[in-house]
Design an enzyme around this catalytic site. Structure first.
Site, PDB file in Angstrom:
ATOM      1  N   ASP A   1      -7.002 -27.454   5.425  1.00 40.29           N
ATOM      2  CA  ASP A   1      -8.348 -26.747   5.154  1.00 40.29           C
ATOM      3  C   ASP A   1      -9.012 -27.247   3.729  1.00 40.29           C
ATOM      4  OD1 ASP A   1      -8.003 -24.587   7.013  1.00 40.29           O
ATOM      5  OD2 ASP A   1      -6.432 -23.781   6.129  1.00 40.29           O
TER       6      ASP A   1
ATOM      7  N   ASP B   1      -7.469 -19.808  14.762  1.00 40.59           N
ATOM      8  CA  ASP B   1      -7.114 -20.311  13.270  1.00 40.59           C
ATOM      9  C   ASP B   1      -7.139 -18.944  12.389  1.00 40.59           C
ATOM     10  OD1 ASP B   1      -6.759 -21.579  10.830  1.00 40.59           O
ATOM     11  OD2 ASP B   1      -8.465 -22.711  10.724  1.00 40.59           O
TER      12      ASP B   1
HETATM   13  C1  DX5 Z   1      -9.015 -19.696   6.682  1.00 38.10           C
HETATM   14  C2  DX5 Z   1      -8.168 -21.027   7.004  1.00 38.10           C
HETATM   15  C3  DX5 Z   1      -7.239 -20.952   8.052  1.00 38.10           C
HETATM   16  C4  DX5 Z   1      -5.983 -20.398   7.054  1.00 38.10           C
HETATM   17  C5  DX5 Z   1      -4.763 -20.317   7.899  1.00 38.10           C
HETATM   18  O1  DX5 Z   1     -10.089 -20.033   5.729  1.00 38.10           O
HETATM   19  O2  DX5 Z   1      -8.872 -21.863   7.990  1.00 38.10           O
HETATM   20  O3  DX5 Z   1      -6.920 -22.326   8.371  1.00 38.10           O
HETATM   21  O4  DX5 Z   1      -5.703 -20.731   5.698  1.00 38.10           O
HETATM   22  O5  DX5 Z   1      -3.858 -19.681   7.279  1.00 38.10           O
HETATM   23  P1  DX5 Z   1      -3.112 -18.461   7.547  1.00 38.10           P
HETATM   24  O6  DX5 Z   1      -2.102 -18.697   8.691  1.00 38.10           O
HETATM   25  O7  DX5 Z   1      -2.359 -18.069   6.365  1.00 38.10           O
HETATM   26  O8  DX5 Z   1      -4.007 -17.422   8.181  1.00 38.10           O
HETATM   27 ZN    ZN Z   2      -8.407 -23.775   8.850  1.00 43.62          ZN
END
Ligand code: DX5
Ligand code: ZN
Length: 241
Positions: free
Chosen positions: A47, A193
């Site tokens: 990310d 996601d």
């Molecule tokens: C949100 C991101 C995600 C997120 C996933 O801004 O794009 O990829 O970090 O993390 P979890 O699984 O903790 O929601």
């Molecule tokens: Zn992401």
């Protein structure tokens, strides 16, 4: 030689988890990734946040380059105007690049540009091009982009942080997205996601996602490998693999 070898590879293995390292302990990431690779993980979700498109800042191309791994690097750009920045992510070894349709004035041009670029890890591999859609963005925005696309990611949280709660309307959006893609007769991977945990990952696999990003549910606590194995098994059971 297939037209889109990476897409075919992922399509055959789908549904796959893509492990998000936003909340990982970077001091132990190297050995943990090796163990995850042995456990069957294929995709590593990075990310990238710039403090403008979303409030936090995370990592950029030097970090992506520094992570030495055979896992495919699934790079999620949550940055303003990625058009002129995308080269550096490709040079750093991104295998899959996803941009937000909301972040980019010339998103079609960006996808065209990515389509002409060469994968820095392997010139024969190609780069998968993805669009991410925030929970509040209409699905129809992908229609004019559909010829330049390999993946669509539905954000099940608003971008910004790991560990947020899965937004239930994602399920309906996913099925409408499948409908749009099948009506257009396009082979495009669908990802989800955000907010995916031990408790709901099987449900998301049953919603017919090809790529399931899971971050904090893997890395929070002390047992990332065990969490990973749980997630892979849950996805395999739910999808009848
Ligand atoms: C949100 C991101 C995600 C997120 C996933 O801004 O794009 O990829 O970090 O993390 P979890 O699984 O903790 O929601
Ligand atoms: Zn992401």
């Amino acid at each position: 030689m297939p037209d889109r070898p990476l897409l075919e590879q992922i399509r055959k293995a789908a549904p796959l988890i893509s492990v998000g390292i936003l909340t990982a302990d970077l001091m132990s990431l190297g050995p943990e990734l090796k163990l995850m690779e042995k456990a069957g993980v294929k995709l590593l979700h990075v990310d990238v946040m710039d403090g403008c498109f979303c409030p936090m800042m995370t990592v950029g191309p030097p970090f992506i380059k520094a992570v030495k791994t055979p896992l495919l690097k699934d790079v999620h750009l949550m940055i303003e105007e990625p058009l002129d920045k995308v080269e550096s992510y490709v040079a750093a070894g991104a295998d899959m690049i996803t941009v937000h349709v909301e972040s980019c004035r010339h998103v079609h041009r960006l996808l065209q540009k990515l389509g002409q670029m060469t994968n820095a890890n392997d010139p024969n591999r190609g780069i998968l091009r993805g669009i991410a859609l925030n929970p509040g963005t209409p699905l129809e925005v992908i229609t004019p982009l559909i010829d330049e696309l390999d993946m669509v990611f539905l954000l099940a949280v608003n971008p910004g942080w790991g560990g947020q709660k899965f937004i239930p309307s994602t399920e309906g959006r996913l099925s409408r997205l499948r409908q749009i893609l099948s009506e257009a007769k396009k082979d495009i991977l669908v990802g989800v996601d955000g907010g995916i945990t031990r408790d709901n990952i099987a449900d998301v696999a049953r919603m017919n996602a090809d790529i399931i990003v899971t971050g904090s549910a893997v890395f929070d606590g002390k047992t990332p490998l065990e969490n990973t194995k749980f997630m892979i098994n849950a996805v395999n059971d739910a999808s009848g693999k």
